[in-house]
Design a protein around this motif. Structure first.
Motif, PDB file in Angstrom:
ATOM      1  N   GLY A   1       0.791  -1.217   0.000  1.00 54.01           N
ATOM      2  CA  GLY A   1       0.000   0.000   0.000  1.00 54.01           C
ATOM      3  C   GLY A   1       0.825   1.270   0.000  1.00 54.01           C
ATOM      4  N   ILE A   2       2.135   1.154  -0.192  1.00 55.46           N
ATOM      5  CA  ILE A   2       3.003   2.336  -0.196  1.00 55.46           C
ATOM      6  C   ILE A   2       2.878   3.074  -1.517  1.00 55.46           C
ATOM      7  CG2 ILE A   2       5.408   3.111  -0.070  1.00 55.46           C
ATOM      8  CD1 ILE A   2       5.965   0.717   1.744  1.00 55.46           C
ATOM      9  N   LEU A   3       2.747   2.338  -2.617  1.00 56.09           N
ATOM     10  CA  LEU A   3       2.563   2.929  -3.941  1.00 56.09           C
ATOM     11  C   LEU A   3       1.183   2.579  -4.476  1.00 56.09           C
ATOM     12  CD1 LEU A   3       5.980   2.201  -5.730  1.00 56.09           C
ATOM     13  CD2 LEU A   3       5.250   4.325  -4.648  1.00 56.09           C
ATOM     14  N   VAL A   4       0.655   3.443  -5.323  1.00 55.07           N
ATOM     15  CA  VAL A   4      -0.602   3.166  -6.016  1.00 55.07           C
ATOM     16  C   VAL A   4      -0.346   2.130  -7.095  1.00 55.07           C
ATOM     17  CG1 VAL A   4      -2.407   4.177  -7.455  1.00 55.07           C
ATOM     18  CG2 VAL A   4      -1.429   5.503  -5.569  1.00 55.07           C
ATOM     19  N   ARG A   5      -1.247   1.180  -7.231  1.00 55.13           N
ATOM     20  CA  ARG A   5      -1.063   0.128  -8.213  1.00 55.13           C
ATOM     21  C   ARG A   5      -1.117   0.690  -9.641  1.00 55.13           C
ATOM     22  NH1 ARG A   5      -1.037  -5.067  -6.585  1.00 55.13           N
ATOM     23  NH2 ARG A   5      -1.708  -5.492  -4.437  1.00 55.13           N
ATOM     24  N   ARG A   6      -0.216   0.190 -10.469  1.00 55.71           N
ATOM     25  CA  ARG A   6      -0.153   0.573 -11.876  1.00 55.71           C
ATOM     26  C   ARG A   6      -0.167  -0.697 -12.718  1.00 55.71           C
ATOM     27  NH1 ARG A   6       2.409   4.457  -9.130  1.00 55.71           N
ATOM     28  NH2 ARG A   6       2.369   6.598  -9.936  1.00 55.71           N
ATOM     29  N   SER A   7      -0.992  -0.711 -13.733  1.00 56.51           N
ATOM     30  CA  SER A   7      -1.033  -1.868 -14.625  1.00 56.51           C
ATOM     31  C   SER A   7       0.142  -1.806 -15.591  1.00 56.51           C
ATOM     32  CB  SER A   7      -2.348  -1.888 -15.414  1.00 56.51           C
ATOM     33  OG  SER A   7      -2.387  -0.763 -16.293  1.00 56.51           O
ATOM     34  N   ARG A   8       0.451  -2.940 -16.190  1.00 58.94           N
ATOM     35  CA  ARG A   8       1.507  -2.967 -17.206  1.00 58.94           C
ATOM     36  C   ARG A   8       1.155  -2.019 -18.359  1.00 58.94           C
ATOM     37  NH1 ARG A   8       5.661  -6.110 -19.508  1.00 58.94           N
ATOM     38  NH2 ARG A   8       5.715  -7.494 -17.709  1.00 58.94           N
ATOM     39  N   GLU A   9      -0.135  -1.977 -18.727  1.00 58.60           N
ATOM     40  CA  GLU A   9      -0.538  -1.108 -19.822  1.00 58.60           C
ATOM     41  C   GLU A   9      -0.292   0.353 -19.480  1.00 58.60           C
ATOM     42  OE1 GLU A   9      -2.345  -3.530 -18.524  1.00 58.60           O
ATOM     43  OE2 GLU A   9      -2.235  -4.992 -20.165  1.00 58.60           O
ATOM     44  N   LYS A  10      -0.575   0.731 -18.240  1.00 55.04           N
ATOM     45  CA  LYS A  10      -0.354   2.115 -17.827  1.00 55.04           C
ATOM     46  C   LYS A  10       1.143   2.443 -17.832  1.00 55.04           C
ATOM     47  CE  LYS A  10      -1.418   5.374 -14.055  1.00 55.04           C
ATOM     48  NZ  LYS A  10      -2.111   6.352 -14.941  1.00 55.04           N
ATOM     49  N   LEU A  11       1.951   1.493 -17.348  1.00 53.33           N
ATOM     50  CA  LEU A  11       3.393   1.712 -17.354  1.00 53.33           C
ATOM     51  C   LEU A  11       3.924   1.849 -18.776  1.00 53.33           C
ATOM     52  CD1 LEU A  11       4.665  -0.708 -14.555  1.00 53.33           C
ATOM     53  CD2 LEU A  11       4.905   1.777 -14.592  1.00 53.33           C
ATOM     54  N   GLU A  12       3.414   1.012 -19.687  1.00 45.18           N
ATOM     55  CA  GLU A  12       3.866   1.097 -21.070  1.00 45.18           C
ATOM     56  C   GLU A  12       3.522   2.451 -21.679  1.00 45.18           C
ATOM     57  OE1 GLU A  12       2.106  -2.215 -23.028  1.00 45.18           O
ATOM     58  OE2 GLU A  12       3.560  -3.670 -22.260  1.00 45.18           O
ATOM     59  N   ALA A  13       2.334   2.976 -21.325  1.00 48.99           N
ATOM     60  CA  ALA A  13       1.904   4.259 -21.885  1.00 48.99           C
ATOM     61  C   ALA A  13       2.684   5.424 -21.290  1.00 48.99           C
ATOM     62  CB  ALA A  13       0.401   4.449 -21.641  1.00 48.99           C
ATOM     63  N   GLU A  14       3.190   5.245 -20.060  1.00 50.38           N
ATOM     64  CA  GLU A  14       3.822   6.368 -19.359  1.00 50.38           C
ATOM     65  C   GLU A  14       5.307   6.166 -19.101  1.00 50.38           C
ATOM     66  OE1 GLU A  14       1.553   6.685 -15.785  1.00 50.38           O
ATOM     67  OE2 GLU A  14      -0.226   7.524 -16.790  1.00 50.38           O
ATOM     68  N   ILE A  15       5.928   5.184 -19.745  1.00 55.03           N
ATOM     69  CA  ILE A  15       7.316   4.849 -19.428  1.00 55.03           C
ATOM     70  C   ILE A  15       8.259   6.018 -19.707  1.00 55.03           C
ATOM     71  CG2 ILE A  15       7.889   3.893 -21.694  1.00 55.03           C
ATOM     72  CD1 ILE A  15       8.951   2.515 -18.233  1.00 55.03           C
ATOM     73  N   ASP A  16       7.887   6.907 -20.641  1.00 56.44           N
ATOM     74  CA  ASP A  16       8.747   8.049 -20.929  1.00 56.44           C
ATOM     75  C   ASP A  16       8.772   9.067 -19.806  1.00 56.44           C
ATOM     76  OD1 ASP A  16       6.067   8.652 -21.486  1.00 56.44           O
ATOM     77  OD2 ASP A  16       6.637  10.284 -22.832  1.00 56.44           O
ATOM     78  N   ARG A  17       7.886   8.921 -18.824  1.00 62.94           N
ATOM     79  CA  ARG A  17       7.894   9.804 -17.648  1.00 62.94           C
ATOM     80  C   ARG A  17       8.899   9.341 -16.590  1.00 62.94           C
ATOM     81  NH1 ARG A  17       4.879  14.171 -19.277  1.00 62.94           N
ATOM     82  NH2 ARG A  17       2.786  13.576 -19.975  1.00 62.94           N
ATOM     83  N   PHE A  18       9.427   8.139 -16.740  1.00 61.51           N
ATOM     84  CA  PHE A  18      10.227   7.522 -15.684  1.00 61.51           C
ATOM     85  C   PHE A  18      11.720   7.734 -15.900  1.00 61.51           C
ATOM     86  CE2 PHE A  18       6.300   5.522 -14.760  1.00 61.51           C
ATOM     87  CZ  PHE A  18       6.389   4.957 -13.492  1.00 61.51           C
ATOM     88  N   LEU A  19      12.421   7.873 -14.784  1.00 56.21           N
ATOM     89  CA  LEU A  19      13.867   7.730 -14.737  1.00 56.21           C
ATOM     90  C   LEU A  19      14.165   6.456 -13.964  1.00 56.21           C
ATOM     91  CD1 LEU A  19      15.108  11.335 -13.809  1.00 56.21           C
ATOM     92  CD2 LEU A  19      14.947  10.316 -16.080  1.00 56.21           C
ATOM     93  N   VAL A  20      15.205   5.740 -14.349  1.00 53.57           N
ATOM     94  CA  VAL A  20      15.588   4.530 -13.633  1.00 53.57           C
ATOM     95  C   VAL A  20      17.063   4.600 -13.277  1.00 53.57           C
ATOM     96  CG1 VAL A  20      13.830   3.053 -14.686  1.00 53.57           C
ATOM     97  CG2 VAL A  20      16.067   3.267 -15.783  1.00 53.57           C
ATOM     98  N   MET A  21      17.424   3.914 -12.204  1.00 47.81           N
ATOM     99  CA  MET A  21      18.820   3.726 -11.842  1.00 47.81           C
ATOM    100  C   MET A  21      19.131   2.254 -12.046  1.00 47.81           C
ATOM    101  SD  MET A  21      20.934   4.795  -8.417  1.00 47.81           S
ATOM    102  CE  MET A  21      20.908   6.522  -8.882  1.00 47.81           C
ATOM    103  N   GLU A  22      20.161   2.014 -12.828  1.00 46.38           N
ATOM    104  CA  GLU A  22      20.532   0.649 -13.193  1.00 46.38           C
ATOM    105  C   GLU A  22      21.893   0.324 -12.611  1.00 46.38           C
ATOM    106  OE1 GLU A  22      20.842  -1.976 -17.323  1.00 46.38           O
ATOM    107  OE2 GLU A  22      21.168   0.180 -17.368  1.00 46.38           O
ATOM    108  N   ARG A  23      22.000  -0.836 -11.996  1.00 47.45           N
ATOM    109  CA  ARG A  23      23.284  -1.322 -11.485  1.00 47.45           C
ATOM    110  C   ARG A  23      23.571  -2.680 -12.085  1.00 47.45           C
ATOM    111  NH1 ARG A  23      25.386  -1.188  -5.312  1.00 47.45           N
ATOM    112  NH2 ARG A  23      25.575   0.989  -5.955  1.00 47.45           N
ATOM    113  N   ASP A  24      24.625  -2.721 -12.894  1.00 48.48           N
ATOM    114  CA  ASP A  24      25.052  -3.989 -13.488  1.00 48.48           C
ATOM    115  C   ASP A  24      23.905  -4.715 -14.178  1.00 48.48           C
ATOM    116  OD1 ASP A  24      27.494  -5.110 -13.937  1.00 48.48           O
ATOM    117  OD2 ASP A  24      27.385  -6.531 -12.289  1.00 48.48           O
ATOM    118  N   GLY A  25      23.072  -3.967 -14.905  1.00 45.59           N
ATOM    119  CA  GLY A  25      21.991  -4.564 -15.675  1.00 45.59           C
ATOM    120  C   GLY A  25      20.676  -4.726 -14.948  1.00 45.59           C
TER     121      GLY A  25
END
Length: 465
Positions: free
Chosen positions: A336-360
């Protein structure tokens, strides 16, 4: 015994990507004389070398001999002499040094010969070998250090050249290559070389994927600037050296204590190796049981890793990152810390995200959504919502959240936003510690007010940009 199975399965699953990616890679591993002298831990380390070999890693081992040489000279009534971190090798001591190094080399070969190959199908040529093949030879050409600072170093030498073709040929035929700290000149002279510097030269010449420096107290000692970092970029490692140098040896006056000076010398070697084309150099305390395997086959390791390229990458998310983002945020959604997001919503909004990647692997993410209210009676309200800030539980003390927040602030400021806001149910204090202040729902843009979920009852926090 059954209760240990989940740990073994989890570790093996975590190690699998590294086992696959490092198969066929060349590792140059330096073992100090102190490591060789540690009778209680050396057998386990030899077994780990054999395991790496059986998993397809091409190994070049470079061994030191300093304590053994000092003991040999002492037993002969000769005191070892040093200047600027280098041994002064006179003609009478060279014979004893050669005897000592030869003894160590044959001991390592004998120990490796006792280890099973662990490849039931045999080698690529169709033969079957019941022991590891180890090769030594005249791979190193040396030259004299000469007279420096008024000191004649005699038969102490430095690397002039490495026969990389011969080493590669042996590695390609499933040999472990063992190199001792002696260099031969074209005129037949033998020179006593600095073993860790030799390891750097070998790694740079091949070039190796990794250089591993195995030592004891010289690596485990904490430097004066604080705790040892786990992973550092090349530029940062160089800045940590006295005067920002990458010299072959740190002067004795620069740091107190031989162990600390030893740490800086190894850090300087790591910098030189990475600048010469070695992607990663690892400084490992051999006294940690299984340290080599933990460093090579886990994401965070147990030593210090200097990277020629960035180990943690902060970047715009791509469509291929969605699976990693879902793995990261699903546990927080279930709590309950984050609001649930569907895969479809993430796909539509992925350009809004920044990610931190460590070794892949995606270890942190965050998104920013512009919220602009226009009005005929006043200037437009330009705010951005910070959402889905998530950090993997293993890295919540590693400043990942801070880095993502700073990146989001920089990006939204550049887009002309005046404020950043967040709705949170669990982490109000963290945001307040980072410059956010409690606000009312009415202070949000009208479009966002209408979307507010009263059942969630999230706190509203705003930060001016």
């Amino acid at each position: 015994m059954e209760q240990h199975y989940p740990d073994i399965v989890a570790w093996f699953r975590g190690a699998a990507p590294y086992i696959k990616s490092q198969r066929g890679c060349v590792f140059v591993i330096y073992c100090s004389g102190e490591v060789i002298a540690d009778a209680g831990r050396l057998p386990g380390l030899i077994a780990d070398f054999a395991l790496l070999h059986s998993l397809g890693v091409k190994l070049v081992l470079v061994h030191g001999a300093r304590p053994q040489i000092e003991q040999k000279l002492k037993s002969g009534g000769i005191s070892a002499r040093y200047a600027n971190g280098l041994c002064i090798t006179e003609e009478e001591t060279l014979t004893l040094i050669k005897e000592t190094i030869a003894t160590i080399r044959f001991d390592i070969e004998a120990r490796l010969s006792m280890e099973p190959v662990n490849i039931p199908a045999g080698n690529a040529a169709g033969g079957h070998h019941n022991r590891i093949r180890v090769a030594s030879g005249n791979f190193v050409t040396g030259r004299p250090v000469g007279v420096r600072g008024g000191v004649d170093f005699g038969y102490t030498g430095e690397v002039r050249g490495i026969d990389t073709h011969a080493i590669r040929a042996l590695l390609d035929t499933d040999h472990i290559v063992l190199i001792s700290s002696l260099g031969l000149s074209p005129t037949g002279e033998i020179f006593n070389l600095n073993a860790p510097d030799l390891a750097v030269a070998v790694a740079a010449s091949l070039p190796a994927e990794k250089l591993v420096l195995l030592d004891g107290a010289r690596i485990s000692s904490a430097p004066p600037w604080g705790r040892r970092p786990g992973q550092i970029a090349l530029s940062e490692a160089q800045s940590l050296l006295p005067g920002g140098k990458d010299a072959r040896g740190m002067p004795g006056e620069d740091r107190e204590g031989e162990e600390t000076r030893g740490f800086y010398r190894h850090l300087g070697r790591a910098v030189r190796a990475c600048r010469a084309g070695v992607r990663r150099t690892h400084l490992i305390d051999h006294r940690v049981d299984g340290a080599l395997l933990l460093e090579v086959y886990t994401r965070d390791g147990v030593g210090v890793m200097v990277c020629a390229d960035a180990y943690d990458t902060l970047r715009r998310a791509l469509i291929g990152d969605i699976a990693g983002v879902i793995r990261l945020i699903t546990p927080l959604e279930e709590q309950g810390i984050l609001v649930r997001r569907s895969r479809e919503k993430l796909e539509a909004e992925i350009d809004r995200f920044l990610v931190m990647e460590r070794d892949g692997a995606i270890i942190a993410c965050a998104a920013a959504y512009p919220c602009i209210d226009t009005s005929d009676s006043g200037p437009a309200v330009k705010m951005a919502e910070l959402a889905c800030l998530a950090v993997h539980q293993d890295y919540r003390n590693a400043e990942c959240g801070n880095a993502l927040l700073m990146a989001i602030e920089k990006e939204t400021r550049a887009r002309g936003m005046t404020h950043l806001f967040v709705l949170t149910t669990h982490t109000e204090h963290w945001f307040r510690e980072h410059g956010f202040s409690r606000a009312g729902l009415g202070e949000l843009p009208r479009t966002r007010q209408r979307m507010y979920n009263e059942n969630r009852n999230a706190k509203v926090l705003i930060k001016p940009l």
